[in-house]
Structure formats: structure tokens, C-alpha cells
Design a protein around this motif. Sequence first.
Motif, PDB file in Angstrom:
ATOM      1  N   GLN A 149       0.788  -1.183  -0.130  1.00  0.00           N
ATOM      2  CA  GLN A 149       0.030   0.208   0.121  1.00  0.00           C
ATOM      3  C   GLN A 149       0.743   1.289   0.103  1.00  0.00           C
ATOM      4  N   LEU A 150       2.095   1.323   0.664  1.00  0.00           N
ATOM      5  CA  LEU A 150       2.947   2.518   0.677  1.00  0.00           C
ATOM      6  C   LEU A 150       3.563   2.560  -0.574  1.00  0.00           C
ATOM      7  N   LYS A 151       3.949   1.773  -1.087  1.00  0.00           N
ATOM      8  CA  LYS A 151       4.835   1.540  -2.238  1.00  0.00           C
ATOM      9  C   LYS A 151       3.679   2.163  -3.401  1.00  0.00           C
ATOM     10  N   GLY A 152       2.163   1.796  -3.352  1.00  0.00           N
ATOM     11  CA  GLY A 152       1.527   2.339  -4.231  1.00  0.00           C
ATOM     12  C   GLY A 152       1.169   3.989  -4.065  1.00  0.00           C
ATOM     13  N   LYS A 153       1.314   4.334  -2.829  1.00  0.00           N
ATOM     14  CA  LYS A 153       1.215   5.799  -2.580  1.00  0.00           C
ATOM     15  C   LYS A 153       2.537   6.607  -3.041  1.00  0.00           C
ATOM     16  N   TYR A 154       3.631   5.812  -2.741  1.00  0.00           N
ATOM     17  CA  TYR A 154       4.822   6.738  -3.518  1.00  0.00           C
ATOM     18  C   TYR A 154       4.719   6.508  -4.862  1.00  0.00           C
ATOM     19  N   SER A 155       4.284   5.481  -5.464  1.00  0.00           N
ATOM     20  CA  SER A 155       4.017   5.577  -7.255  1.00  0.00           C
ATOM     21  C   SER A 155       3.328   6.695  -7.614  1.00  0.00           C
ATOM     22  N   GLU A 156       2.422   6.903  -6.830  1.00  0.00           N
ATOM     23  CA  GLU A 156       1.421   7.952  -7.320  1.00  0.00           C
ATOM     24  C   GLU A 156       1.966   9.259  -7.067  1.00  0.00           C
ATOM     25  N   TYR A 157       2.631   9.311  -5.977  1.00  0.00           N
ATOM     26  CA  TYR A 157       3.396  10.570  -5.744  1.00  0.00           C
ATOM     27  C   TYR A 157       4.583  10.834  -6.748  1.00  0.00           C
ATOM     28  N   GLU A 158       5.229   9.893  -7.116  1.00  0.00           N
ATOM     29  CA  GLU A 158       6.448  10.072  -8.076  1.00  0.00           C
ATOM     30  C   GLU A 158       6.012  10.266  -9.580  1.00  0.00           C
ATOM     31  N   SER A 159       4.931   9.831  -9.861  1.00  0.00           N
ATOM     32  CA  SER A 159       4.414   9.890 -11.210  1.00  0.00           C
ATOM     33  C   SER A 159       3.637  11.648 -11.186  1.00  0.00           C
TER      34      SER A 159
END
Length: 203
Positions: A62-72
Motif C-alpha cells: 500500500q505504501l509503495k502504491g502511494k509513493y508510485s502515485e507521488y512520483e508519477s
Amino acid sequence: MMNKIKSLVVAFLLISVASFAQGNDQPLKFGYTNVEYILLQMPESKQIESELKTHSTQLENQLKGKYSEYESKLQAYEKGASTMDKTIREDKEKELMNLNNSIQEFQRSAQASLQQKEKSLVDPIITKIDKAIKDVAKENGYTYVISNQALLAGPEDGDISPLVLRKLGVDPAKAQATPEPAATKPAAAKPAAATSKSTKKKN
């Protein structure tokens, strides 16, 4: 997991069973054991480790998904910031800051969640071990039982671990040595990039 268990059994560094003291005409009898070692021999230990691993993986994903959204969104902002209207640019910067704060908050919450999950799984087993130790002490005339981690020297026959394991239904002959503690990392992903770039307005 092993490091975490240690923090949950710290209260057992000294287990007093003074209520089982013998009469004044009899000498004090001391025994020792290791609660962490006992816990690791129990069948429940593998189940605890498995459940903690599953919970940790869910949090990490879930945290990786949040970071992926941020990075994108950060990459999209940096690519188009120079052509954005000031109002839109400021709105994007605010969104990035909020996402970054959300990631940091989730990291803190994930750590707390993992600790609470572990406590809920381990506490009942610790209670079970505590009772077994006290029962063994009473049945065998031990006045005090201490943790062998606090023991500097003592006779081999003072180790009540095999008796406790039998009381818990575990065959001491099949017991494994306590493994060296491995550093376990809390659920976490790559920290969000600093927003200083994103908040620096481009003219």
C-alpha cells in the motif's frame, strides 16, 4: 520478528515466584530459563511469523502504491511546470505536498499497526508461557526463576527450560537453538522525494 519479540518479553527478565517459597528451614532454590527461547520452540511461533509477514507485506504494498502515485505526479509537474498557469502550478504543488505528508503519516501508522498486530499475537503466548513457568516452579520447589540473560553463572540443573517445554507440550529433544536476531525492517517504501523542487516556482 525476533528483535520485536525481545521487546515484548522484556518484562520477563525477572520472574518472581516467591509465593511458592519453601519453609524457613529449607534453602532458597533458584532456577532460570529464557522466555524468548521457549516461545521460539512453540508451534504458534511459526504462525505468528507468517501472519506478521503477511501483514507487513500488505502495508508495504500500500505504501509503495502511494509513493508510485507521488512520483508519477511529481514527474508530470516537473515536465509541465514551466508552461502551467500560476494558479494551476500552485495547485499542483499543494497536491504534491499533501501526498508527501500522506506518505509520511502512513509510514508512522504502518509501524504502529505492525507493532499492535504483533502484540495481539504474542501476548496470549507470553501469558501461556508465564503460567507454565510458574507451574513448573511450584511443582519443583523453585523459590525464584530468573531469565538466563541476566545470569552470570549457574548450575546446569538450574535450567528449567526443558521442564517448561514439556509443560507446554513441546519435546525438548526437538528444540532448536535460539537464532541470532536479524534486523527486521518495518513496513516502508522509498521515502517521498523532498518537495523543495516542486515548491520552487518557475517563472
